[in-house]
Design a protein around this motif. Structure first.
Motif, PDB file in Angstrom:
ATOM      1  N   LEU A   1       0.826  -1.208   0.000  1.00  0.00           N
ATOM      2  CA  LEU A   1       0.000   0.000   0.000  1.00  0.00           C
ATOM      3  C   LEU A   1       0.864   1.264   0.000  1.00  0.00           C
ATOM      4  O   LEU A   1       0.544   2.244  -0.680  1.00  0.00           O
ATOM      5  CB  LEU A   1      -0.950  -0.011   1.187  1.00  0.00           C
ATOM      6  N   LYS A   2       1.969   1.229   0.741  1.00  0.00           N
ATOM      7  CA  LYS A   2       2.877   2.371   0.773  1.00  0.00           C
ATOM      8  C   LYS A   2       3.483   2.615  -0.603  1.00  0.00           C
ATOM      9  O   LYS A   2       3.528   3.753  -1.089  1.00  0.00           O
ATOM     10  CB  LYS A   2       3.980   2.125   1.814  1.00  0.00           C
ATOM     11  N   LYS A   3       3.938   1.555  -1.268  1.00  0.00           N
ATOM     12  CA  LYS A   3       4.523   1.680  -2.607  1.00  0.00           C
ATOM     13  C   LYS A   3       3.459   2.150  -3.595  1.00  0.00           C
ATOM     14  O   LYS A   3       3.730   2.990  -4.466  1.00  0.00           O
ATOM     15  CB  LYS A   3       5.124   0.346  -3.052  1.00  0.00           C
ATOM     16  N   SER A   4       2.256   1.642  -3.481  1.00  0.00           N
ATOM     17  CA  SER A   4       1.157   2.065  -4.355  1.00  0.00           C
ATOM     18  C   SER A   4       0.878   3.551  -4.195  1.00  0.00           C
ATOM     19  O   SER A   4       0.648   4.262  -5.179  1.00  0.00           O
ATOM     20  CB  SER A   4      -0.105   1.264  -4.053  1.00  0.00           C
ATOM     21  N   ASP A   5       0.910   4.035  -2.969  1.00  0.00           N
ATOM     22  CA  ASP A   5       0.690   5.453  -2.712  1.00  0.00           C
ATOM     23  C   ASP A   5       1.810   6.294  -3.321  1.00  0.00           C
ATOM     24  O   ASP A   5       1.557   7.337  -3.926  1.00  0.00           O
ATOM     25  CB  ASP A   5       0.581   5.710  -1.210  1.00  0.00           C
ATOM     26  N   GLU A   6       3.052   5.830  -3.186  1.00  0.00           N
ATOM     27  CA  GLU A   6       4.187   6.544  -3.784  1.00  0.00           C
ATOM     28  C   GLU A   6       4.035   6.623  -5.307  1.00  0.00           C
ATOM     29  O   GLU A   6       4.247   7.685  -5.905  1.00  0.00           O
ATOM     30  CB  GLU A   6       5.502   5.840  -3.439  1.00  0.00           C
ATOM     31  N   LEU A   7       3.657   5.500  -5.931  1.00  0.00           N
ATOM     32  CA  LEU A   7       3.488   5.483  -7.384  1.00  0.00           C
ATOM     33  C   LEU A   7       2.319   6.357  -7.812  1.00  0.00           C
ATOM     34  O   LEU A   7       2.385   7.026  -8.853  1.00  0.00           O
ATOM     35  CB  LEU A   7       3.290   4.048  -7.877  1.00  0.00           C
ATOM     36  N   TRP A   8       1.256   6.380  -7.058  1.00  0.00           N
ATOM     37  CA  TRP A   8       0.114   7.241  -7.347  1.00  0.00           C
ATOM     38  C   TRP A   8       0.561   8.706  -7.357  1.00  0.00           C
ATOM     39  O   TRP A   8       0.221   9.464  -8.259  1.00  0.00           O
ATOM     40  CB  TRP A   8      -0.989   7.005  -6.320  1.00  0.00           C
ATOM     41  N   LYS A   9       1.352   9.086  -6.358  1.00  0.00           N
ATOM     42  CA  LYS A   9       1.841  10.468  -6.274  1.00  0.00           C
ATOM     43  C   LYS A   9       2.816  10.782  -7.412  1.00  0.00           C
ATOM     44  O   LYS A   9       2.743  11.850  -8.019  1.00  0.00           O
ATOM     45  CB  LYS A   9       2.504  10.714  -4.921  1.00  0.00           C
ATOM     46  N   GLN A  10       3.735   9.861  -7.707  1.00  0.00           N
ATOM     47  CA  GLN A  10       4.730  10.083  -8.760  1.00  0.00           C
ATOM     48  C   GLN A  10       4.101  10.193 -10.148  1.00  0.00           C
ATOM     49  O   GLN A  10       4.649  10.851 -11.029  1.00  0.00           O
ATOM     50  CB  GLN A  10       5.756   8.951  -8.765  1.00  0.00           C
ATOM     51  N   THR A  11       2.957   9.541 -10.347  1.00  0.00           N
ATOM     52  CA  THR A  11       2.320   9.536 -11.669  1.00  0.00           C
ATOM     53  C   THR A  11       1.117  10.480 -11.724  1.00  0.00           C
ATOM     54  O   THR A  11       0.332  10.411 -12.675  1.00  0.00           O
ATOM     55  CB  THR A  11       1.857   8.114 -12.044  1.00  0.00           C
ATOM     56  N   ASP A  12       0.986  11.333 -10.727  1.00  0.00           N
ATOM     57  CA  ASP A  12      -0.149  12.257 -10.659  1.00  0.00           C
ATOM     58  C   ASP A  12      -1.483  11.529 -10.790  1.00  0.00           C
ATOM     59  O   ASP A  12      -2.406  11.988 -11.461  1.00  0.00           O
ATOM     60  CB  ASP A  12      -0.050  13.352 -11.725  1.00  0.00           C
ATOM     61  N   GLY A  13      -1.567  10.357 -10.171  1.00  0.00           N
ATOM     62  CA  GLY A  13      -2.816   9.602 -10.137  1.00  0.00           C
ATOM     63  C   GLY A  13      -3.013   8.634 -11.285  1.00  0.00           C
ATOM     64  O   GLY A  13      -4.016   7.920 -11.320  1.00  0.00           O
ATOM     65  N   ALA A  14      -2.090   8.585 -12.246  1.00  0.00           N
ATOM     66  CA  ALA A  14      -2.246   7.654 -13.374  1.00  0.00           C
ATOM     67  C   ALA A  14      -2.182   6.206 -12.899  1.00  0.00           C
ATOM     68  O   ALA A  14      -2.882   5.342 -13.423  1.00  0.00           O
ATOM     69  CB  ALA A  14      -1.182   7.903 -14.428  1.00  0.00           C
ATOM     70  N   PHE A  15      -1.329   5.933 -11.911  1.00  0.00           N
ATOM     71  CA  PHE A  15      -1.301   4.608 -11.294  1.00  0.00           C
ATOM     72  C   PHE A  15      -2.199   4.682 -10.075  1.00  0.00           C
ATOM     73  O   PHE A  15      -1.956   5.442  -9.149  1.00  0.00           O
ATOM     74  CB  PHE A  15       0.121   4.216 -10.864  1.00  0.00           C
ATOM     75  N   ASP A  16      -3.268   3.897 -10.086  1.00  0.00           N
ATOM     76  CA  ASP A  16      -4.208   3.924  -8.967  1.00  0.00           C
ATOM     77  C   ASP A  16      -4.573   2.499  -8.585  1.00  0.00           C
ATOM     78  O   ASP A  16      -5.201   1.779  -9.356  1.00  0.00           O
ATOM     79  CB  ASP A  16      -5.464   4.707  -9.350  1.00  0.00           C
ATOM     80  N   VAL A  17      -4.165   2.105  -7.407  1.00  0.00           N
ATOM     81  CA  VAL A  17      -4.415   0.753  -6.929  1.00  0.00           C
ATOM     82  C   VAL A  17      -5.896   0.548  -6.590  1.00  0.00           C
ATOM     83  O   VAL A  17      -6.366  -0.582  -6.541  1.00  0.00           O
ATOM     84  CB  VAL A  17      -3.501   0.437  -5.715  1.00  0.00           C
ATOM     85  N   ALA A  18      -6.638   1.613  -6.427  1.00  0.00           N
ATOM     86  CA  ALA A  18      -8.067   1.521  -6.097  1.00  0.00           C
ATOM     87  C   ALA A  18      -8.866   1.270  -7.371  1.00  0.00           C
ATOM     88  O   ALA A  18      -9.336   2.194  -8.018  1.00  0.00           O
ATOM     89  CB  ALA A  18      -8.532   2.801  -5.406  1.00  0.00           C
TER      90      ALA A  18
END
Length: 85
Positions: free
Chosen positions: A40-57
């Motif tokens: 979940l932490k890595k997913s949040d980091e990727l979400w932030k780095q991609t401006d929401g393009a990567f979204d685990v939800a």
């Protein structure tokens, strides 16, 4: 074997696993194992780095495709765009 383990651990449709407990939690805090926390932490980091393009939800996409009700279908591109907005 590893893919089955990950599916069991993170699938939203299996009751009483980590994702089910997170999605069905009514408390402010929930204790999860280290592997789930790090994912979940890595997913949040990727979400932030991609401006929401990567979204685990992906709940809206799962619902749209029909995995949860055992009637999967390929959605139209405009349905996918609408679901992720």
């Amino acid at each position: 074997a590893e893919s089955k383990r990950l599916d069991t651990l993170f699938s939203t449709y299996l009751k009483n696993n980590n994702m089910w407990r997170i999605n069905n939690n009514d408390k402010e805090k929930l204790v999860v194992d280290n592997e789930t926390y790090l994912m979940l932490k890595k997913s949040d980091e990727l979400w932030k780095q991609t401006d929401g393009a990567f979204d685990v939800a992906i709940g809206k996409i799962i619902d749209l495709v029909g995995f949860e009700n055992n009637s999967p279908r390929l959605p139209l591109p405009q349905e996918v765009i609408k679901a992720v907005k």
